[in-house]
Design a protein around this motif. Structure first.
Motif, PDB file in Angstrom:
ATOM      1  N   ARG A 114       0.824  -1.213   0.000  1.00 31.64           N
ATOM      2  CA  ARG A 114       0.000   0.000   0.000  1.00 31.64           C
ATOM      3  C   ARG A 114       0.858   1.262   0.000  1.00 31.64           C
ATOM      4  N   ASP A 115       2.174   1.068  -0.047  1.00 31.47           N
ATOM      5  CA  ASP A 115       3.105   2.191  -0.032  1.00 31.47           C
ATOM      6  C   ASP A 115       3.473   2.527  -1.475  1.00 31.47           C
ATOM      7  N   LYS A 116       2.775   3.509  -2.042  1.00 28.76           N
ATOM      8  CA  LYS A 116       2.965   3.823  -3.454  1.00 28.76           C
ATOM      9  C   LYS A 116       4.373   4.324  -3.745  1.00 28.76           C
ATOM     10  N   GLU A 117       4.954   5.066  -2.810  1.00 32.63           N
ATOM     11  CA  GLU A 117       6.314   5.554  -3.021  1.00 32.63           C
ATOM     12  C   GLU A 117       7.302   4.397  -3.064  1.00 32.63           C
ATOM     13  N   VAL A 119       6.599   1.322  -3.941  1.00 29.46           N
ATOM     14  CA  VAL A 119       6.362   0.605  -5.200  1.00 29.46           C
ATOM     15  C   VAL A 119       7.078   1.299  -6.349  1.00 29.46           C
ATOM     16  N   ARG A 120       6.987   2.625  -6.399  1.00 27.44           N
ATOM     17  CA  ARG A 120       7.678   3.363  -7.462  1.00 27.44           C
ATOM     18  C   ARG A 120       9.180   3.175  -7.372  1.00 27.44           C
ATOM     19  N   ALA A 121       9.703   3.203  -6.136  1.00 28.64           N
ATOM     20  CA  ALA A 121      11.146   3.010  -5.944  1.00 28.64           C
ATOM     21  C   ALA A 121      11.568   1.603  -6.363  1.00 28.64           C
ATOM     22  N   ASP A 122      10.754   0.602  -6.021  1.00 29.31           N
ATOM     23  CA  ASP A 122      11.074  -0.766  -6.401  1.00 29.31           C
ATOM     24  C   ASP A 122      11.012  -0.939  -7.916  1.00 29.31           C
ATOM     25  N   LEU A 123      10.034  -0.305  -8.552  1.00 29.84           N
ATOM     26  CA  LEU A 123       9.930  -0.391 -10.002  1.00 29.84           C
ATOM     27  C   LEU A 123      11.153   0.244 -10.665  1.00 29.84           C
ATOM     28  N   ASP A 124      11.562   1.406 -10.170  1.00 30.72           N
ATOM     29  CA  ASP A 124      12.764   2.049 -10.709  1.00 30.72           C
ATOM     30  C   ASP A 124      13.974   1.136 -10.549  1.00 30.72           C
ATOM     31  N   MET A 125      14.064   0.466  -9.398  1.00 28.00           N
ATOM     32  CA  MET A 125      15.195  -0.413  -9.126  1.00 28.00           C
ATOM     33  C   MET A 125      15.232  -1.592 -10.090  1.00 28.00           C
ATOM     34  N   VAL A 126      14.079  -2.277 -10.269  1.00 24.85           N
ATOM     35  CA  VAL A 126      14.104  -3.464 -11.127  1.00 24.85           C
ATOM     36  C   VAL A 126      14.324  -3.091 -12.587  1.00 24.85           C
ATOM     37  N   LEU A 127      13.849  -1.935 -13.010  1.00 24.18           N
ATOM     38  CA  LEU A 127      14.080  -1.520 -14.390  1.00 24.18           C
ATOM     39  C   LEU A 127      15.518  -1.086 -14.607  1.00 24.18           C
ATOM     40  N   GLU A 128      16.188  -0.685 -13.533  1.00 23.14           N
ATOM     41  CA  GLU A 128      17.619  -0.393 -13.627  1.00 23.14           C
ATOM     42  C   GLU A 128      18.421  -1.685 -13.710  1.00 23.14           C
ATOM     43  N   LEU A 158      10.881  -9.308  -6.999  1.00 19.19           N
ATOM     44  CA  LEU A 158      11.534  -8.198  -6.293  1.00 19.19           C
ATOM     45  C   LEU A 158      10.580  -7.031  -6.050  1.00 19.19           C
ATOM     46  N   MET A 159       9.508  -6.955  -6.831  1.00 19.83           N
ATOM     47  CA  MET A 159       8.547  -5.864  -6.665  1.00 19.83           C
ATOM     48  C   MET A 159       7.797  -5.936  -5.337  1.00 19.83           C
ATOM     49  N   SER A 160       7.866  -7.072  -4.649  1.00 21.73           N
ATOM     50  CA  SER A 160       7.228  -7.159  -3.324  1.00 21.73           C
ATOM     51  C   SER A 160       8.149  -6.651  -2.219  1.00 21.73           C
ATOM     52  N   HIS A 161       9.326  -6.135  -2.598  1.00 24.42           N
ATOM     53  CA  HIS A 161      10.290  -5.572  -1.643  1.00 24.42           C
ATOM     54  C   HIS A 161      10.648  -6.611  -0.565  1.00 24.42           C
TER      55      HIS A 161
END
Length: 244
Positions: A114-117, A119-128, A158-161
């Motif tokens: 439920r932490d949108k920030e 999720v965005r950080a994790d998405l940036d990480m996996v796309l890197e 990894l998107m589940s942090h």
């Protein structure tokens, strides 16, 4: 007498776990430990119980006896509860949603957050970590190559942090070049301090990546120890490292 350093804290333990499918028992008193920030591998022949071990941890297969402990606490694993407590599973066979886009598949890994920030950080990480997935983000997952689907499956987990990542046969069916790519990706993920339990047919690669390993035969742990010790063990070399 100098004080002894504290033992590393375990994130996961299996203690004498028996489990299977209906009347068929697969695991017979399996015990293993994964410490925080370490890579542990489970190797063995097909049908030895490696995938079942991961499925027990992620709550897919019920424990019939023994204990699963997370952070030292005995638990009854369930898929939702394990994700909520930081355990992610990248299963054998990738299991992508073929008619959804790559990005949509990745976002399914964050369904419990439920932490949108975050999720965005994790998405940036996996796309890197997986730049090819950024290029393919709008493409249907079913059109990806096998190697790209494997990267997407790991990225989705990894998107589940997670604090602990379960990887089941990440190089299965890949070309030698892609095996090297996936190996480098796993090493990069491990370098961040994420604990990893790796099931892998390529025992050479698995023992290179892991600090500690377990050998399963017919649902039982028959050997375990530091990866360097397993690599030099004649039984392991004869059965699993013939190309070493």
């Amino acid at each position: 007498m100098p004080a002894q350093p504290p033992e590393p804290e375990s994130i996961l333990e299996l203690r004498d776990v028996c489990a299977g499918y209906k009347a068929y028992q697969v695991l017979d008193q399996v015990s293993l430990t994964v410490n925080r920030g370490t890579v542990v591998t489970v190797i063995g022949a097909n049908g030895a119980g490696k995938t079942t071990t991961l499925n027990v941890i992620s709550g897919v297969v019920p424990v019939t006896s023994g204990q699963v402990l997370l952070d030292g606490e005995a638990i009854k694993p369930s898929s939702h509860a394990m994700v909520a407590r930081g355990v992610a599973h990248s299963p054998e066979g990738r299991r992508m949603f073929p008619h959804m886009s790559v990005l949509e598949n990745l976002m399914t890994g964050a369904y419990a957050s439920r932490d949108k920030e975050q999720v965005r950080a994790d998405l940036d990480m996996v796309l890197e970590v997986f730049p090819i997935l950024r290029e393919r983000s709008t493409q249907k997952a079913g059109t990806l190559s096998g190697g790209e689907q494997q990267m997407a499956a790991i990225a989705r987990a990894l998107m589940s942090h997670p604090r602990l990542l379960l990887l089941d046969e990440p190089t299965l069916g890949l070309s030698p070049k892609l095996v090297g790519t996936v190996r480098d990706i796993i090493a990069r993920i491990a370098a961040t301090g994420l604990a990893i339990l790796l099931v892998e047919q390529n025992a050479n690669m698995a023992l290179d990546l892991a600090e500690y390993g377990y050998v399963l035969e017919n649902g039982k742990v028959v050997l375990h120890g530091a990866s360097s010790a397993l690599r030099s063990d004649e039984r392991v070399r004869a059965a699993y490292l013939t190309a070493a």
